[in-house]
Write an enzyme that holds these catalytic residues in place. Structure first.
Site, short mmCIF file in Angstrom:
data_model
loop_
_atom_site.label_atom_id
_atom_site.label_comp_id
_atom_site.label_asym_id
_atom_site.label_seq_id
_atom_site.Cartn_x
_atom_site.Cartn_y
_atom_site.Cartn_z
N GLN A 184 0.63 6.71 -5.79
CA GLN A 184 -0.68 6.96 -5.68
C GLN A 184 -0.84 9.15 -5.94
O GLN A 184 -0.37 9.66 -5.52
CB GLN A 184 -1.12 6.98 -4.38
N SER A 203 0.90 -1.59 0.16
CA SER A 203 -0.49 0.06 -0.12
C SER A 203 1.14 1.14 0.25
O SER A 203 1.92 1.61 0.66
CB SER A 203 -1.03 0.19 1.03
N PRO A 204 0.35 2.46 -0.14
CA PRO A 204 1.31 3.57 -0.09
C PRO A 204 0.68 3.93 1.04
O PRO A 204 -0.29 4.19 2.06
CB PRO A 204 -0.23 4.27 -0.82
N CYS A 221 2.14 7.19 3.72
CA CYS A 221 3.28 8.41 3.70
C CYS A 221 4.10 8.07 4.26
O CYS A 221 3.88 7.91 5.35
CB CYS A 221 1.53 9.63 4.33
N TYR A 254 -9.84 13.38 2.03
CA TYR A 254 -8.86 14.53 1.18
C TYR A 254 -9.72 15.05 0.15
O TYR A 254 -10.77 14.77 0.04
CB TYR A 254 -7.67 13.44 0.25
N LEU A 303 -5.83 -3.89 7.88
CA LEU A 303 -5.45 -4.97 9.24
C LEU A 303 -5.53 -6.39 8.61
O LEU A 303 -6.45 -7.82 8.83
CB LEU A 303 -6.72 -4.80 9.99
N ARG A 341 1.40 -1.92 6.74
CA ARG A 341 2.39 -2.13 8.66
C ARG A 341 2.36 -3.01 8.84
O ARG A 341 3.15 -3.30 8.97
CB ARG A 341 0.80 -1.79 9.33
N ALA A 343 0.75 8.65 -1.49
CA ALA A 343 0.35 9.82 -1.89
C ALA A 343 1.64 11.17 -2.26
O ALA A 343 2.09 11.89 -1.46
CB ALA A 343 -0.33 10.83 -0.35
N ARG A 390 -8.90 4.73 -5.48
CA ARG A 390 -8.60 4.57 -3.48
C ARG A 390 -10.21 4.49 -3.18
O ARG A 390 -10.09 6.34 -3.54
CB ARG A 390 -7.56 4.52 -3.31
#
Length: 370
Positions: free
Chosen positions: A100, A22-23, A25, A182, A301, A324, A57, A230
């Site tokens: 992204q 995943s992207p 930040c 966003y 998760l 994560r 992002a 997304r």
């Protein structure tokens, strides 16, 4: 054969498995420019064995950054800073590298998370934010500036320019960020969008600007490369954006040849009440896939190989994206392959690392030494 390690094609992109990084930040750019941190961070994830790596992002204009440390792609300097990072990845990895593209809207001008994450006032070095309507993200904050006709054009042109820069850099695909509160999510959600023009009010009107952005990015990016979106499937707030709205949005994106929908949730309001648990967002990806047939990515998760295998194997989603878990274990895909009896690509410098009982983990390779 493991479903998680089944190949998948997105336009001309041939992916060896269904694992997406995943992207995430990093808040470690300088004036939007990638730094040595990005070389280290993206470099290790490029060796992860995942099928696709999504760069964090990336703001399409300076005012679209979440924090002063956000990565950007809005001028020659930000483009040039990414070039050596991508060159290093390409030299040692064949992972698909996508990006992204994002604009933070009213959630811009914030401190980095480890510095509190709150709005930076203009007087303290921040900047005025922009949004569909002059409604602050949090009570007591300075209201954003409502985008006028010229502002809407400016932001759209910024997305287009960034997409063209991404193409020049050789990026393999783009994900348009319309989630997590966003700017594009702000247009979608009635909690943030209270416009009275053609971009506000009805669901059709609230979807209009995000769809225009997608169309513009799709037209600006090479036709043989994929473009996904997304979304936040729900705002987790009564009266906000819902999964039914998301399905309607996904159906409109399908008409415009979207290549994937990355299904997350939340972010538009501090009043959200999220029920957390393993794979808690997977049912939303499943709902979008079943209702529209669009290729979906499940997130949230997803930490265990058998869990990811079950998601893909049961058809709840086409891909799983880990974040994560990948930071904690950059070799998550290796360990998943070992557990599921699959193989994974690894650089020859690491071939000697496979345990004796997993001698075929990297496929038919040989490592000789005198």
């Amino acid at each position: 054969m493991s479903a998680l390690f089944t190949p998948k094609t997105l336009r001309s992109l041939q992916l060896p498995n269904r694992i997406v990084i995943s992207p995430m930040c990093q808040y470690s750019a300088e004036r939007g420019e990638a730094t040595a941190w990005h070389m280290i961070h993206l470099g290790q994830l490029a060796l992860s064995g995942a099928g696709m790596l999504v760069i964090e992002a990336t703001a399409v204009e300076p005012d679209g950054r979440i924090t002063p440390g956000d990565l950007g792609l809005w001028d020659d300097a930000t483009e040039a800073a990414l070039r050596p990072v991508l060159a290093a990845i390409r030299q040692y990895s064949d992972i698909a590298v996508t990006m992204q593209l994002a604009h933070a809207g009213r959630k811009a001008s914030s401190n980095k998370p480890w510095d509190g994450g709150q709005l930076i006032r203009v007087a303290d070095g921040g900047w005025m934010t922009h949004a569909p309507s002059a409604i602050p993200h949090k009570e007591g904050e300075t209201p954003p500036l409502a985008l006028d006709a010229a502002g809407l054009i400016r932001v759209k042109e910024a997305f287009v320019a960034s997409a063209k820069r991404a193409a020049r850099l050789g990026i393999d695909g783009i994900e348009v960020h319309a989630a997590h509160g966003y700017l594009l999510h702000q247009f979608l959600s009635p909690l943030a969008n209270q416009r009275t023009d053609e971009y506000g009010g009805s669901l059709e009107n609230r979807m209009r600007y995000p769809l225009e952005i997608f169309e513009a990015v799709r037209a600006a990016f090479p036709a043989d490369k994929p473009v996904g979106v997304r979304v936040s499937a729900t705002d987790w707030v009564e009266g906000g954006w819902t999964i039914e709205d998301t399905i309607a949005f996904a159906a409109e994106l399908k008409k415009r040849d979207v290549d994937w929908i990355d299904v997350s949730s939340g972010g538009v309001s501090p009043l959200q009440k999220i029920t957390l648990g393993p794979g808690y967002q997977v049912p939303y990806a499943q709902a979008v896939k079943e209702a529209t047939g669009v290729t979906t990515i499940a997130v949230g998760l997803i930490t265990e190989p058998q869990q990811a295998e079950a998601i893909v194997g049961s058809g709840k989603a086409d891909f799983v994206a880990i974040a994560r878990a990948a930071l904690y274990d950059p070799r998550w895909a290796w360990h998943a392959a070992a557990e599921l009896g699959a193989t994974v690509t690894a650089p020859p410098q690491y071939w000697r690392s496979q345990p004796r009982e997993l001698k075929n983990l990297f496929g038919d390779v040989a490592f000789g030494q005198r």
